[in-house]
Design an enzyme around this catalytic site. Sequence first.
Site, mmCIF file in Angstrom:
data_model
loop_
_atom_site.group_PDB
_atom_site.id
_atom_site.type_symbol
_atom_site.label_atom_id
_atom_site.label_comp_id
_atom_site.label_asym_id
_atom_site.label_seq_id
_atom_site.Cartn_x
_atom_site.Cartn_y
_atom_site.Cartn_z
ATOM 1 N N ASN A 7 0.876 -0.892 0.099
ATOM 2 C CA ASN A 7 0.175 0.241 0.299
ATOM 3 C C ASN A 7 1.234 0.726 0.036
ATOM 4 O O ASN A 7 1.348 1.599 0.884
ATOM 5 C CB ASN A 7 -0.693 0.260 1.382
ATOM 6 C CG ASN A 7 -1.893 0.889 1.433
ATOM 7 O OD1 ASN A 7 -2.116 2.609 0.424
ATOM 8 N ND2 ASN A 7 -2.339 1.131 2.171
ATOM 9 N N ARG A 90 -2.606 -1.930 -3.955
ATOM 10 C CA ARG A 90 -3.943 -0.851 -3.679
ATOM 11 C C ARG A 90 -4.230 0.545 -3.949
ATOM 12 O O ARG A 90 -3.095 1.048 -3.977
ATOM 13 C CB ARG A 90 -4.135 -0.703 -1.824
ATOM 14 C CG ARG A 90 -5.217 -0.140 -1.399
ATOM 15 C CD ARG A 90 -5.198 1.658 -0.542
ATOM 16 N NE ARG A 90 -5.726 2.277 -0.954
ATOM 17 C CZ ARG A 90 -5.432 3.090 0.326
ATOM 18 N NH1 ARG A 90 -5.030 3.888 0.728
ATOM 19 N NH2 ARG A 90 -7.138 3.694 0.759
ATOM 20 N N HIS A 179 -13.072 3.471 0.811
ATOM 21 C CA HIS A 179 -13.139 1.763 1.496
ATOM 22 C C HIS A 179 -13.355 1.633 0.902
ATOM 23 O O HIS A 179 -14.249 0.548 2.081
ATOM 24 C CB HIS A 179 -13.911 3.058 3.175
ATOM 25 C CG HIS A 179 -12.757 4.287 3.915
ATOM 26 N ND1 HIS A 179 -13.557 5.229 4.770
ATOM 27 C CD2 HIS A 179 -11.148 3.978 4.034
ATOM 28 C CE1 HIS A 179 -12.266 5.297 4.959
ATOM 29 N NE2 HIS A 179 -11.427 5.350 5.273
ATOM 30 N N ARG A 240 -10.283 16.736 7.286
ATOM 31 C CA ARG A 240 -11.204 16.842 6.232
ATOM 32 C C ARG A 240 -12.695 17.294 6.621
ATOM 33 O O ARG A 240 -12.813 16.876 7.624
ATOM 34 C CB ARG A 240 -11.315 15.847 5.204
ATOM 35 C CG ARG A 240 -10.339 15.062 4.241
ATOM 36 C CD ARG A 240 -10.336 14.411 4.169
ATOM 37 N NE ARG A 240 -8.907 12.832 3.527
ATOM 38 C CZ ARG A 240 -9.240 11.743 3.696
ATOM 39 N NH1 ARG A 240 -10.192 11.375 3.596
ATOM 40 N NH2 ARG A 240 -8.426 11.120 3.834
ATOM 41 N N GLU A 389 -8.017 -5.101 5.673
ATOM 42 C CA GLU A 389 -8.229 -4.391 4.246
ATOM 43 C C GLU A 389 -6.760 -5.668 3.754
ATOM 44 O O GLU A 389 -7.186 -5.572 2.601
ATOM 45 C CB GLU A 389 -7.988 -2.953 3.702
ATOM 46 C CG GLU A 389 -8.903 -2.484 4.957
ATOM 47 C CD GLU A 389 -8.772 -0.469 4.902
ATOM 48 O OE1 GLU A 389 -7.903 -0.478 6.026
ATOM 49 O OE2 GLU A 389 -9.118 -0.070 3.786
#
Length: 403
Positions: A7, A90, A179, A240, A389
């Site tokens: 990743n 990823r 996600h 964010r 994940e």
Amino acid sequence: MKVLVINCGSSSLKYQLFNMENEEVMVKGLVERIGIEGSKLIQEKGDDEYIIEEAMKDHTEAVAHVFDALVDKDNGVIADLSEIDAVGHRFVHGGEKITKSALIDKEVRDAIEEYTKFAPLHNPANLMGLEACEKLLPNVKNVAVFDTAFHQTMPAKTYLYGIDYKYYEEEAIRKYGFHGTSHNFITNKAAEVLGKDVNDLNIISAHLGNGSSICAVKNGKSFDTSMGLTPLEGLVMGTRSGDIDPAAVTYIMKKENLSPEEMENVLNKKSGVLGVSGVLGVSGVSSDFRDLENAANEGNERAKAALDMFATRVKRYIAGYMAEVGACDAIVFTGGIGENSISMREDIMEGFELFGIKIDKEKNNVRGGCHVVSTDDSKVKVMVIATNEELMIARDTKSLVEA
Ligand code: ADP
């Protein structure tokens, strides 16, 4: 079969090597400060840490050091790189072209290039990791697993924005969602735990971490999700903003004379609970929920306000999504906050008693793992499931390479 999962971020790289016979993580690690002074690789094998501090000017050098660490005589876990059967990468944005994980080919590469316009920091970094592996392990197959893929089942009524349709037709401006690998993992795990066929499962999956998103899963598929064209939409996050009136954005830009890039930076890096917990002239408390919880417990009003705002927004999405999916089997919390913050789960679920959905304070006193935390008579189960994940990427990689 051994599968390496990679990743890549713009200056970082996380990796895990899986033995897929038993899905065990043989070793995992992190490279930080790629291309910046002070590059460092930290590899963890059980309780042992192996650290390499050497200049790594780009992702190819970082991947080369990962390979060195994997085969290191004292600290590695394999004797030779030929033991790696496949690499799973990823990727963030596959747009409308990618609906599931895929072996790397021209079509996949084109999609990665095309949707870099919506993920200008992520897709190129992900690609660097792939190209480094192709160069250093030329005979090994690479698989791309996309954050957006799981959400490609959303219907137009949930993915379209209320703007001129030409923007969708000409520029592919729409909600994509992120996600997806985590929401997919949670969906499958919830089906397994609840003993239901995944195709009959309706859940609300709340992935709450530095970045947070909620997914309405209907019949095992993504039906709606809170992140949008980019991961900026939806919940209030660490840094964010999440949902905001677009007119507020243009007002601030005009008032402070900000370029689009500068405004994007404000919304992505200086907003969220970090921004909300500040006061004029004093920067926010933190983007980290542990810091915020500690500060709130010590009486910091701004930290408390940020946490309340986060909980309220999550509550609003969960309630709305429950109406979208119909008969709901479970509300599932995951991600760093969802798995670990006992008080945040309580705050979010407060108010749902009216609908017969109740959290059990004793059962809720858990972190991580896989638990039902609602009362026995709760109309909808509330669960905590630790996401994984990397394992999802490793599983997809294995099945694609074997096929
Ligand atoms: P990322 O989105 O980077 O993968 P994570 O899913 O690891 O992030 O979530 C990180 C967030 O989880 C941080 O805000 C952190 O404070 C929060 N978190 C981790 N452990 C706890 C805890 N015990 N209590 C409250 N928040 C926690």
